[in-house]
Structures are given as structure tokens and as C-alpha cells.
Motif scaffolding. Structure first.
Motif, PDB file in Angstrom:
ATOM      1  N   GLU A   5       0.810  -1.217   0.000  1.00 52.05           N
ATOM      2  CA  GLU A   5       0.000   0.000   0.000  1.00 52.05           C
ATOM      3  C   GLU A   5       0.843   1.266   0.000  1.00 52.05           C
ATOM      4  N   LEU A   6       2.166   1.114   0.099  1.00 51.07           N
ATOM      5  CA  LEU A   6       3.033   2.283   0.103  1.00 51.07           C
ATOM      6  C   LEU A   6       3.322   2.751  -1.326  1.00 51.07           C
ATOM      7  N   LEU A  27       8.857  -7.389  -8.920  1.00 51.74           N
ATOM      8  CA  LEU A  27       7.700  -6.678  -8.375  1.00 51.74           C
ATOM      9  C   LEU A  27       6.466  -7.576  -8.376  1.00 51.74           C
ATOM     10  N   ASP A  28       6.275  -8.305  -9.466  1.00 55.90           N
ATOM     11  CA  ASP A  28       5.129  -9.220  -9.552  1.00 55.90           C
ATOM     12  C   ASP A  28       5.226 -10.303  -8.482  1.00 55.90           C
ATOM     13  N   ARG A  29       6.446 -10.795  -8.270  1.00 54.57           N
ATOM     14  CA  ARG A  29       6.648 -11.879  -7.296  1.00 54.57           C
ATOM     15  C   ARG A  29       6.261 -11.459  -5.893  1.00 54.57           C
ATOM     16  N   VAL A  30       6.505 -10.193  -5.549  1.00 57.88           N
ATOM     17  CA  VAL A  30       6.204  -9.736  -4.187  1.00 57.88           C
ATOM     18  C   VAL A  30       4.912  -8.907  -4.132  1.00 57.88           C
ATOM     19  N   ASP A  31       4.151  -8.947  -5.216  1.00 55.86           N
ATOM     20  CA  ASP A  31       2.816  -8.324  -5.263  1.00 55.86           C
ATOM     21  C   ASP A  31       2.841  -6.803  -5.136  1.00 55.86           C
ATOM     22  N   ILE A  32       3.868  -6.174  -5.672  1.00 58.92           N
ATOM     23  CA  ILE A  32       3.885  -4.708  -5.752  1.00 58.92           C
ATOM     24  C   ILE A  32       3.297  -4.312  -7.101  1.00 58.92           C
ATOM     25  N   THR A  33       2.102  -3.739  -7.065  1.00 60.26           N
ATOM     26  CA  THR A  33       1.379  -3.434  -8.304  1.00 60.26           C
ATOM     27  C   THR A  33       1.274  -1.944  -8.585  1.00 60.26           C
ATOM     28  N   ASN A  34       1.735  -1.123  -7.646  1.00 53.24           N
ATOM     29  CA  ASN A  34       1.551   0.323  -7.789  1.00 53.24           C
ATOM     30  C   ASN A  34       2.867   1.055  -8.017  1.00 53.24           C
ATOM     31  N   ALA A  35       3.881   0.366  -8.552  1.00 47.64           N
ATOM     32  CA  ALA A  35       5.190   0.993  -8.741  1.00 47.64           C
ATOM     33  C   ALA A  35       5.126   2.081  -9.810  1.00 47.64           C
ATOM     34  N   THR A  36       5.807   3.175  -9.554  1.00 42.51           N
ATOM     35  CA  THR A  36       5.942   4.272 -10.515  1.00 42.51           C
ATOM     36  C   THR A  36       7.388   4.302 -10.996  1.00 42.51           C
ATOM     37  N   GLU A 102       2.476   8.715   4.561  1.00 45.00           N
ATOM     38  CA  GLU A 102       3.532   9.171   5.464  1.00 45.00           C
ATOM     39  C   GLU A 102       4.892   8.583   5.104  1.00 45.00           C
ATOM     40  N   TYR A 103       4.886   7.475   4.364  1.00 42.46           N
ATOM     41  CA  TYR A 103       6.131   6.831   3.957  1.00 42.46           C
ATOM     42  C   TYR A 103       6.040   6.372   2.509  1.00 42.46           C
ATOM     43  N   ALA A 104       7.204   6.233   1.876  1.00 41.08           N
ATOM     44  CA  ALA A 104       7.287   5.676   0.525  1.00 41.08           C
ATOM     45  C   ALA A 104       8.527   4.801   0.446  1.00 41.08           C
ATOM     46  N   LEU A 105       8.544   3.912  -0.533  1.00 38.83           N
ATOM     47  CA  LEU A 105       9.716   3.100  -0.832  1.00 38.83           C
ATOM     48  C   LEU A 105      10.354   3.633  -2.105  1.00 38.83           C
ATOM     49  N   ILE A 106      11.676   3.816  -2.064  1.00 37.24           N
ATOM     50  CA  ILE A 106      12.431   4.295  -3.217  1.00 37.24           C
ATOM     51  C   ILE A 106      13.404   3.193  -3.613  1.00 37.24           C
ATOM     52  N   SER A 107      13.428   2.896  -4.907  1.00 32.83           N
ATOM     53  CA  SER A 107      14.262   1.801  -5.401  1.00 32.83           C
ATOM     54  C   SER A 107      15.043   2.248  -6.628  1.00 32.83           C
ATOM     55  N   GLU A 108      16.141   1.566  -6.893  1.00 28.26           N
ATOM     56  CA  GLU A 108      16.813   1.715  -8.171  1.00 28.26           C
ATOM     57  C   GLU A 108      16.469   0.510  -9.033  1.00 28.26           C
ATOM     58  N   ARG A 170       7.807  11.356   4.916  1.00 34.12           N
ATOM     59  CA  ARG A 170       7.360  12.599   4.269  1.00 34.12           C
ATOM     60  C   ARG A 170       8.251  13.776   4.678  1.00 34.12           C
ATOM     61  N   LYS A 171       8.632  13.812   5.948  1.00 34.37           N
ATOM     62  CA  LYS A 171       9.494  14.892   6.423  1.00 34.37           C
ATOM     63  C   LYS A 171      10.809  14.911   5.645  1.00 34.37           C
TER      64      LYS A 171
END
Length: 226
Positions: A5-6, A27-36, A102-108, A170-171
Motif C-alpha cells: 500500500e506504500l 515486483l510481480d513476485r512480491v505483489d507490488i502493483t503500484n510501482a511508478t 507518510e512513507y514511501a519506498l524508493i528503489s533503483e 514525508r518529512k
């Protein structure tokens, strides 16, 4: 904390085709569907005078000569690929701030998640300290906390350990989004500066939740040009 949900942002260079499909499978393997996917600001799209319009070398002494560095980096003008990566991270912060999270995940784009990521993430994050601005979930160059203690997962640390995967508050995003309007150093050194200047709560995670493919299956796209 439910990672699915992040907001999730991936700093990706469009010409590195060999990285996108494997990461999408991860991403599919770990069910992350909202990646930008952050696709703007590729190195070959930067203007020839990027060192004048994007960088600010006058910031070098303040940002890169921090007292905790035993050997501070020597001055150099960033290459286009390194400047590009800073801008992609900055863009991910700006997009994050458009959400109400309040939080996000950032990836390369070379991230490889642990085989047990789906179960490890909620278990580990259930012990997250109350005040957190950055959690480094991936490590470059074999960087691990000193004094590892059984059952302790979060280790306060003022430095990055690579930027393959990290949780951001967010801060912190607000501070760095503004502060990176002009910059002088690689993204990991810039993050170090903001953590130390603003007293951000930064942690190294153990065990890791991901590794960087540039140190395993890929060659670094920044090799020799930091």
C-alpha cells in the motif's frame, strides 16, 4: 506497515532495457502493483551545460566535507549519469509528496528482493522505531552494522549504505526535495548531508530485504564515473 500500500518509486534509465523486465518480475513476485517508474532526466537528455544549470559546485565544501568522513571525497564535477540519478531520486520525492502517505519506498532499477521479502517485510517493520525518516533496506559494498545484536533489526546510522532500496518519510522527502533543487554530489553523499544537517532519523536494517544487482548480476551503470 503493508508495503503493497506504500507509494513505490523506481529510478530507471530507459536505455537499460535488460533491467526493466527482471525487476518487473521481482515486483510481480512480491505483489507490488503500484510501482511508478521514474523515466525522466536520463543522462542523454540533460543539457550540455548541465554543470551550470543543474549543479552548484559552490555547495561542495558544505555538503561533501562532513566531519564524519575519515577521507572526504575530492572535488569533481559530476558526470551526466551520476547527476541523472540524483534528479531521478529527487523526482521520486516530489511524486511522493503528491500523495497523502507518510512513507514511501524508493528503489533503483537493479534491486533484487530477498526470497522471503513478502513475509520478512511485515515482520521486520512491526519493530520499527517510533521516529524514522530513512531505513536503508539494501546494502552496497558489504556494508553491515557493527555490533549486530540478536533480534535487533534497526541500527541508527548517519550514513547511507547505497540507495538500492530505502524507506523514506514525508518529512525527509520535503527536506530533500527542496534541498536538491541544486546539488553537487552523488545521491548517497547528498542524503548523508541532509541526514546530518537536519538530524533526520536514519537506520540500517539487518537482515537486509534486498541486494543490488549492480553488485551481483549487472555491471554498474555508474562504474568509474562517480
Amino acid at each position: 506497515m503493508n508495503y503493497t500500500e506504500l507509494p513505490f518509486y523506481i529510478c530507471h534509465c530507459k536505455k537499460l532495457h535488460e533491467r526493466k523486465e527482471p525487476l518487473q518480475k521481482e515486483l510481480d513476485r512480491v505483489d507490488i502493483t503500484n510501482a511508478t517508474w521514474i523515466l525522466d532526466f536520463d543522462a542523454d537528455e540533460l543539457p550540455d551545460n548541465y554543470n551550470e544549470t543543474i549543479l552548484d559546485i559552490s555547495l561542495w565544501e558544505d555538503r561533501m566535507q562532513l566531519p564524519m568522513y575519515p577521507s572526504p571525497p575530492r572535488f569533481r564535477t559530476l558526470s551526466k549519469p551520476v547527476a541523472s540519478l540524483v534528479m531521478k531520486h529527487r523526482e521520486s520525492y516530489r511524486k511522493f509528496l503528491e500523495t497523502d502517505s507518510e512513507y514511501a519506498l524508493i528503489s533503483e532499477d537493479d534491486t533484487i528482493f530477498d526470497d522471503d521479502f513478502s513475509t520478512m517485510f511485515p515482520s521486520i517493520m512491526s519493530d520499527m522505531p517510533s521516529e524514522v525518516d530513512i531505513v536503508h533496506m539494501c546494502a552496497a559494498s558489504g556494508l553491515f552494522p557493527s555490533g549486530i545484536v540478536n533480534h535487533q533489526k534497526f541500527y541508527p546510522h548517519p550514513l547511507t549504505r547505497g540507495t538500492g532500496l530505502y524507506l523514506l518519510s514525508r518529512k525527509a522527502a520535503e527536506i530533500m526535495s527542496d534541498g536538491l533543487d541544486r546539488f553537487c554530489g552523488p545521491i548517497d553523499f547528498e542524503i548523508n548531508y541532509f541526514v546530518n544537517k537536519y538530524g533526520l532519523h536514519s537506520f540500517w536494517l539487518h537482515p537486509l530485504l534486498a541486494v543490488q544487482g549492480s553488485e551481483t548480476i549487472y555491471g554498474s551503470s555508474l562504474e568509474g564515473i562517480r
